[in-house]
Design an enzyme around this catalytic site. Structure first.
Site, PDB file in Angstrom:
ATOM      1  N   ARG A 256       0.798  -1.193   0.059  1.00  0.00           N
ATOM      2  CA  ARG A 256       0.187  -0.001   0.030  1.00  0.00           C
ATOM      3  C   ARG A 256       0.916   1.207  -0.109  1.00  0.00           C
ATOM      4  NH1 ARG A 256       0.414   1.579   5.383  1.00  0.00           N
ATOM      5  NH2 ARG A 256      -0.007   0.049   6.774  1.00  0.00           N
ATOM      6  N   HIS A 260      -2.114   3.209   6.387  1.00  0.00           N
ATOM      7  CA  HIS A 260      -3.209   1.993   6.581  1.00  0.00           C
ATOM      8  C   HIS A 260      -4.591   2.651   6.656  1.00  0.00           C
ATOM      9  CE1 HIS A 260      -5.082  -1.335   8.895  1.00  0.00           C
ATOM     10  NE2 HIS A 260      -5.693  -0.283   9.609  1.00  0.00           N
ATOM     11  N   TYR A 269       6.825   3.892  10.578  1.00  0.00           N
ATOM     12  CA  TYR A 269       7.490   2.499  10.654  1.00  0.00           C
ATOM     13  C   TYR A 269       7.977   2.226   9.122  1.00  0.00           C
ATOM     14  CZ  TYR A 269       2.449   2.071   9.150  1.00  0.00           C
ATOM     15  OH  TYR A 269       1.374   1.974   8.458  1.00  0.00           O
TER      16      TYR A 269
HETATM   17  C1  LIG Z   1     -10.403  -8.586  15.232  1.00  0.00           C
HETATM   18  C2  LIG Z   1      -9.766  -7.317  15.004  1.00  0.00           C
HETATM   19  N1  LIG Z   1      -8.550  -7.029  15.461  1.00  0.00           N
HETATM   20  C3  LIG Z   1      -7.758  -5.810  15.567  1.00  0.00           C
HETATM   21  C4  LIG Z   1      -8.401  -5.038  14.802  1.00  0.00           C
HETATM   22  C5  LIG Z   1      -7.530  -3.653  14.427  1.00  0.00           C
HETATM   23  N2  LIG Z   1      -7.019  -3.653  13.082  1.00  0.00           N
HETATM   24  C6  LIG Z   1      -7.598  -3.165  12.175  1.00  0.00           C
HETATM   25  S1  LIG Z   1      -6.830  -3.086  10.598  1.00  0.00           S
HETATM   26  C7  LIG Z   1      -5.616  -4.003  11.384  1.00  0.00           C
HETATM   27  C8  LIG Z   1      -4.603  -4.615  10.512  1.00  0.00           C
HETATM   28  C9  LIG Z   1      -4.894  -5.255   9.266  1.00  0.00           C
HETATM   29  O1  LIG Z   1      -4.006  -5.947   8.713  1.00  0.00           O
HETATM   30  P1  LIG Z   1      -3.965  -6.726   7.326  1.00  0.00           P
HETATM   31  O2  LIG Z   1      -4.937  -7.796   7.436  1.00  0.00           O
HETATM   32  O3  LIG Z   1      -2.797  -6.888   6.996  1.00  0.00           O
HETATM   33  O4  LIG Z   1      -4.780  -6.027   6.322  1.00  0.00           O
HETATM   34  P2  LIG Z   1      -4.526  -4.349   5.609  1.00  0.00           P
HETATM   35  O5  LIG Z   1      -5.008  -3.457   6.513  1.00  0.00           O
HETATM   36  O6  LIG Z   1      -3.052  -4.225   5.428  1.00  0.00           O
HETATM   37  O7  LIG Z   1      -5.460  -4.303   4.417  1.00  0.00           O
HETATM   38  C10 LIG Z   1      -5.976  -3.969  12.668  1.00  0.00           C
HETATM   39  C11 LIG Z   1      -5.067  -4.896  13.649  1.00  0.00           C
HETATM   40  C12 LIG Z   1      -9.547  -5.169  14.156  1.00  0.00           C
HETATM   41  N3  LIG Z   1     -10.179  -4.102  13.311  1.00  0.00           N
HETATM   42  N4  LIG Z   1     -10.221  -6.458  14.114  1.00  0.00           N
END
Ligand SMILES: Cc1ncc(C[n+]2csc(CCOP(=O)(O)OP(=O)(O)O)c2C)c(N)n1
Length: 359
Positions: A256, A260, A269
């Site tokens: 990306r 985020h 980071y």
């Molecule tokens: C169950 C849960 N734990 C934590 C979060 C907080 N959170 C939102 S996005 C994220 C990271 C997600 O990373 P990834 O799966 O790699 O997807 P990306 O955002 O990189 O598309 C987290 C930890 C959440 N929304 N749901």
């Protein structure tokens, strides 16, 4: 295709490289004209994403999860699906929603915090966005298994990030899918980070694709910035699913470019050099190069396209910003197909409360 690219050997499917060179032997069933149409779609998604970001910065939209850099995997995979296939998106799938026919106004509404944007038209088979990370692969597997039992000629596809693969639900979904040979495609957009947590801290596996092996089905790593690779891999996984061959895990290796979400500061980071390196593999530019090389895309054409796209997006924003506010009943209406007696009672109490407040 799947057999030719073994994630354990570090093999990855790439049809169109960063310079816009196309490997003819891997070319999916797409004419240059169709590739041009898909290029226009990817360009549109980038513009839509950019607009969302600027609306958020102006205080006209809530928190938004940008897609920039990941458009190829989204547009490529979504365009390989059939009309009746069910999509289970996470929160970073603006490109997929658009490709599936969710109206722009609704995509924008959702991010403005209006849940009516999550409903979608009845003939668009997209589930509401899953903000909980990694919980929706289970839903996609359940729906796929149901389709199999009903002998419906469809598959389901679930989109999630690399971080989601650390959630227990992801593994339960993979296991269940393998055991029941469910017609489901797991589409992981490995964009290298789960917020600030890098991919290498997410798993000790060399690839995410290889996780499929433990669950008894195939996994493939693709260049996630290559629309044609995404189209080819998804198309093949879909055919396999419909022929009774069960699930597939596709790991789209991507990045990306932006934060985020609009609430994140990636400079904390990530290094600038890393971003620049990935920008040299931009999914939009490589298609543009390919088409320009074929004489199918010129600056004038792009100018006209951009003007029309901008108009379309602005119209949708205006519609979203001027829609009448939701009715109170909506809070109670969408939890079950029929409102339960308790919900009915709560609704009537709430109405009484509101009229008391007004008088
Ligand atoms: C169950 C849960 N734990 C934590 C979060 C907080 N959170 C939102 S996005 C994220 C990271 C997600 O990373 P990834 O799966 O790699 O997807 P990306 O955002 O990189 O598309 C987290 C930890 C959440 N929304 N749901």
């Amino acid at each position: 295709m799947m057999e030719r690219f073994d994630p354990l050997k570090g093999e990855m499917l790439r049809v169109l490289d960063a310079e816009g060179r196309l490997e003819e032997s891997l070319r999916p069933d797409l004419s240059d004209e169709r590739i041009r149409e898909l290029f226009q779609e990817i360009l549109f998604v980038r513009m839509l994403d950019q607009k969302a970001l600027s609306l958020q910065r102006q205080g006209r939209m809530g928190t938004y999860a940008p897609v920039q850099g990941q458009e190829a995997g989204q547009v490529g995979s979504a365009s390989a699906l059939g009309k009746g296939d069910f999509v289970f998106p996470s929160f970073r799938e603006t490109g997929v929603l658009y490709m599936r026919g969710v109206p722009l106004r609704e995509i924008i509404l959702y991010w403005m915090g209006d849940e009516r944007g999550a409903k979608g038209p009845d003939d668009v088979f997209v589930f509401p966005i899953s903000v909980p990370v990694g919980t929706h692969p289970l839903h996609a597997v359940g729906a796929a298994w149901a389709a199999k039992l009903r002998q419906e000629n469809i598959c389901t596809i679930v989109y999630f990030g690399d971080g989601a693969t650390s959630e227990g639900d992801f593994h339960e979904a993979m296991n269940f899918a393998g055991v029941f040979q469910a017609p489901v495609i797991f589409f992981c957009q490995n964009n290298q980070y789960a917020i600030s947590v890098p991919r290498k801290k997410q798993t000790a596996s060399k690839t995410i694709a290889q996780k499929a092996i433990a669950y008894g089905f195939g996994g493939i790593q693709i260049d996630g910035n290559d629309l044609l690779a995404a189209y080819a891999a998804t198309g093949e996984a879909r055919e396999k699913a419909l022929a009774g061959g069960g699930p597939t895990l596709i790991e789209a290796v991507t990045y990306r470019f932006g934060p985020h979400t609009t609430a994140d500061d990636p400079t904390k980071y990530r290094k600038e050099e890393e971003i620049e390196e990935w920008k040299s593999r931009d999914p939009v530019i490589r298609l543009q190069k390919y088409l320009a090389g074929k004489g199918l895309w010129e600056p004038k054409r792009e100018e006209v396209f951009r003007e029309e796209a901008e108009e379309k997006i602005n119209r949708a924003v205006q519609e979203a910003e001027t829609i009448a506010p939701p009715v109170v009943e909506d809070i109670f209406r969408y939890t079950y197909s029929q409102m339960t007696p308790v919900l009915k009672e709560q609704l009537s109490d709430y109405r009484a409360f509101l009229s008391e407040k007004e008088s």
